[in-house]
Design an enzyme around this catalytic site. Structure first.
Site, PDB file in Angstrom:
ATOM      1  N   GLU A 195       9.127   6.547 -16.732  1.00  7.49           N
ATOM      2  CA  GLU A 195      10.156   6.316 -15.734  1.00  7.49           C
ATOM      3  C   GLU A 195      10.417   4.851 -15.416  1.00  7.49           C
ATOM      4  O   GLU A 195      11.535   4.485 -15.071  1.00  7.49           O
ATOM      5  CB  GLU A 195       9.780   7.050 -14.430  1.00  7.49           C
ATOM      6  CG  GLU A 195       9.659   8.555 -14.560  1.00  7.49           C
ATOM      7  CD  GLU A 195      10.958   9.206 -15.002  1.00  7.49           C
ATOM      8  OE1 GLU A 195      12.043   8.768 -14.543  1.00  7.49           O
ATOM      9  OE2 GLU A 195      10.902  10.142 -15.826  1.00  7.49           O
ATOM     10  N   SER A 473       1.820  61.363  25.219  1.00  8.70           N
ATOM     11  CA  SER A 473       0.457  61.668  25.682  1.00  8.70           C
ATOM     12  C   SER A 473      -0.531  60.530  25.488  1.00  8.70           C
ATOM     13  O   SER A 473      -1.690  60.653  25.897  1.00  8.70           O
ATOM     14  CB  SER A 473      -0.058  62.913  24.964  1.00  8.70           C
ATOM     15  OG  SER A 473       0.675  64.052  25.369  1.00  8.70           O
TER      16      SER A 473
END
Length: 779
Positions: A195, A473
């Site tokens: 690079e 319940s």
């Protein structure tokens, strides 16, 4: 005359020269002013760029999302985990198979032996170095752990935790920050070779590099080199958009020059290593080599081999074009080209390059997107964190959040839901079922698993937290607990009437409840009324002690949601969420001590400093003795009442504690129960609130049983408080059983409340038990 002519000519000539001189002077002044203006604008623009460069580079450079981890698995000899399950865990943690164990995060399996090199990891309570161990398994689980470096037995090995998600900012970028000194030398050399060969010599822009790139590209007949320096690439990624224009390129060059002037090469290079874009994981962008190493190879950057490092460098030129998963041939070609460039620059030898070229890419399969892995649980984590942290902190400060989630239980839960709901929907009129399930550790209230819906992989409505439905319940144990706190009036065997009752309303209307089977059962023992889930007896008890007292008990057990103080509260008409129900039953499972339901263990800053811990806390909120008696009755409900079908999957001495719940028209099916190690709450229903045709016993209990038989390893062992005394009692009439009573049973009583009169054991007939089928269809 001639003199006059000469004078006139001289005069005219002078005037002409004066006019020309004036024009030239004006032009010079104008040019100077324009030049000054341009210079001023240019200098101002440079100042503007300089300000922006410094502001972002010296401030908080990146919004680092919070990383969320599951509960770490702790290994010890005797743990009930098969070698297959453990290998699945290793794959989830992205451990690589490697017979040489050449790096952290590698393992090798040979039959029932696994050699393992764990990863170094910083937990909330300690920093753990990498360990080299051998694990010995049998068909029953892990039997031995040996330290390979010292050949000694190891008592405990804590695995690094599974990363289950992240909290992202608006722009979904993720990265794992690294320091320059942590970067492998081969990474730096690979970047310089491919690079920016002149990185340490130029001032941000390299004319030499541009010329060299143009020449190389012409010779190759294609794009093989770029002309941008590393500094320019950093500027492009860090400051600018992807727009392609001459003005943007000029701006990039100017900012690169400023960056080089203001900061050192090493500072620029370190920022580049963390900023560069290297791929995409769903909606989340992968930035920096630290995260890319985990994304492509499943391990830390420092542990990568030469060919793996160079594969990452190859991505800089084009993460999409050279994606090793989509285009392996193209990625391999690019990797080998970078290796050649490293040889040309003298960074590696020809032999090292050839060895690297001979190896495959070896990228791991694309990981499951951790940000969406368990959205229901992550939603709960974020809500609990929001009490102490701002949204901005959660999405930008790089927090590390350690949670209580057990990924193996969570995965088991999700598979169980898929299977059981599909089977239930094969029944007539049962369709479009939705679900919510919460699993906690019984001893501390930590959430081990949570399902927010049938499709738990999708975000959206979190039914576990937000589905507020009548609980039926499930409220009854609270009613009986409240009554049993008055032992002079109610005991486990107190006779109660399960006969028709009319409750007068304040507005003049009457409420006439019914049993689920539309029958009356006469006078029964209090324990039978709860175990069989009789509505009429429950209403009579609740009205006697007062609806307000029952509501007060609910609040004591951790319910903060307001409830209406109507008599119908006694049968669960008030609506609660599955999380609310979990808090109630966690208190029952905790023997009357309330433990806050929590999903988080600790929060660490990005540097490893602990910001917050969530320690175990407990306080007594209801009478432990009354709670013990209620739990004893709920064990009876599981053996002889509405929950008895669970024992088709459990040993008869497992001591299950639980309660079914069904609402009017069978719109909601509930079950809440626990074993020795886990409490689970299951809700089934439809989002449109239409009937589902399932009771608590035929729906939710079936899911609960299937799940718990897979995850539970400990039976329930209820320990009576000191003031609990047992007595042999005739279950028919609630009196003490004499020696001639062959059917006497042991029942617990709070000291001083046991019966004192003996049963005659005469002609009182034995109460006939309901058939299993009747119990199955009773709520």
């Amino acid at each position: 005359m001639a003199d006059k002519s000469r004078k006139r000519g001289t005069r005219y000539s002078s005037t002409k020269r004066t006019k020309i001189g004036t024009a030239s002077h004006w032009f010079r002044n104008l040019s100077l002013m324009v030049l000054i203006g341009i210079t001023f604008v240019f200098v101002s623009y440079l100042g503007y760029l300089d300000y922006n460069v410094r502001k972002q580079f010296e401030g908080k450079r990146w919004a680092i999302p919070a990383r969320v981890y599951a509960n770490p698995v702790e290994l010890y000899a005797g743990i009930n985990i098969s070698i297959e399950k453990f290998e699945q865990l290793l794959q989830l943690l992205r451990y690589r198979k490697d017979a040489e164990l050449s790096a952290d995060g590698t393992y090798h399996r040979n039959g029932y032996q696994i050699r393992l090199k764990t990863r170094e990891f910083t937990f909330w309570d300690q920093h753990q170095a990498s360990n080299l161990v051998n694990l010995s398994f049998t068909e029953y689980g892990l039997v031995a752990i040996t330290d390979l470096s010292g050949s000694q037995d190891v008592a405990l090995v804590r695995m690094d935790p599974v990363h289950i998600g992240s909290f992202y900012p608006t722009i979904k970028e993720d990265r794992v920050l690294i320091k320059l000194e942590e970067a492998p030398d081969t990474l730096i050399k690979g970047l310089l070779a491919s690079e920016d060969r002149d990185f340490y010599d130029h001032f941000g822009v390299s004319l030499k590099g541009i010329a060299r790139a143009v020449l190389a590209n012409v010779r190759a007949g294609g794009m093989v080199q770029g002309g941008s320096t590393i500094t320019q690439q950093l500027v492009k990624n860090f400051y600018l958009t992807s727009e392609r224009s001459l003005s943007r390129k000029v701006k990039e060059a100017l900012m690169a020059l400023i960056l080089e002037y203001r900061y050192s090469k090493n500072e620029i290079l370190e920022a580049y290593l963390n900023e560069i874009y290297l791929g995409q994981n769903g909606a989340s962008a992968i930035h920096g080599f630290g995260l890319a190493s985990e994304f492509y190879f499943g391990t830390f950057l420092k542990d990568l081999s030469l060919e793996q490092v160079v594969s990452l460098v190859s991505l800089v030129r084009g993460p999409s074009e050279y994606d090793p998963r989509r285009f392996p041939d193209r990625a391999l070609q690019r990797r080998n080209l970078v290796l050649d460039e490293m040889v040309a620059q003298g960074y590696i030898t020809e032999s090292e390059s050839n060895d690297a070229k001979a190896k495959p890419l070896n990228v791991i399969p694309r990981p499951v997107r951790s940000s969406n892995r368990y959205p229901g649980f992550l939603d709960l984590v974020k809500r609990q964190l929001s009490q102490d942290y701002r949204e901005e902190d959660l999405t930008s400060e790089g927090l590390r959040i350690f949670t209580t989630l057990d990924t193996q239980i969570q995965d088991t839960l999700e598979k169980t839901l898929d299977d059981k709901l599909a089977r239930l929907e094969k029944q007539p009129k049962v369709k479009d079922l939705e679900a919510a399930v919460i699993v906690t550790r019984r001893d501390n209230g930590e959430i081990a698993a949570l399902a927010s819906g049938r499709d738990n992989s999708a975000s959206g409505f979190n039914r576990a937290l937000d589905a507020v439905r009548p609980i039926g319940s499930l409220i009854k144990p609270v009613v009986y607990l409240t009554a049993l706190e008055y032992p002079n009036k109610y005991t486990i065997t107190t006779p109660v009437s399960d006969t028709s009752i009319v409750v007068k309303g304040q507005n003049g209307t009457d409420w006439i409840p019914n049993n689920y089977d539309h029958k009356e059962h006469g006078v029964v023992g209090l324990h039978t009324a709860l175990a069989k889930s009789y509505n009429l007896a429950t209403v009579r008890i609740g009205m006697d002690i007062g609806v307000g007292r029952t509501a007060k008990t609910l609040r004591s057990m951790g319910i903060t949601r307001p409830v209406d103080l109507f008599p119908s509260l006694l049968l669960g008409a008030s609506s609660l969420s599955p999380m609310d129900v979990t808090q109630i039953y966690q208190t029952l499972a905790g023997d009357g001590f309330s433990t806050p339901i929590k999903a988080i263990r600790a929060v660490l800053a990005t540097d490893g400093k602990q910001l917050q811990s969530y320690p175990f806390s407990v306080r007594q909120v209801v009478d432990p003795s009354a709670t013990y008696i209620v739990n004893t009755i709920l064990q009876e409900a599981m053996h002889e009442g509405t929950g008895r079908s669970a024992y088709s999957s459990f040993p008869p001495d497992y001591g299950l504690v639980g309660k079914t719940g069904t609402t009017n028209d069978a719109k909601d099916s509930w079950f809440a129960g626990y074993t020795g190690d886990y409490l689970s709450i299951v809700w089934l229903g439809r989002d449109d609130n239409k009937p589902i045709g399932l009771t608590g016993a035929t729906g939710a209990l079936q899911v609960w049983t299937s799940l718990m038989k897979q995850i539970s390893t400990q039976p329930v062992n209820l320990i009576p408080p000191d003031n609990i005394k047992t007595a042999l009692v005739d279950p028919i009439n609630g009196l003490l059983a004499g020696e001639g009573c062959g059917w006497g049973r042991q029942y617990p009583y709070i000291s001083g409340s046991a019966p004192t009169t003996y049963s005659s054991c005469g002609d009182s007939g034995v109460e006939q038990a309901k058939t299993w089928l009747e119990d199955l269809f009773t709520e």
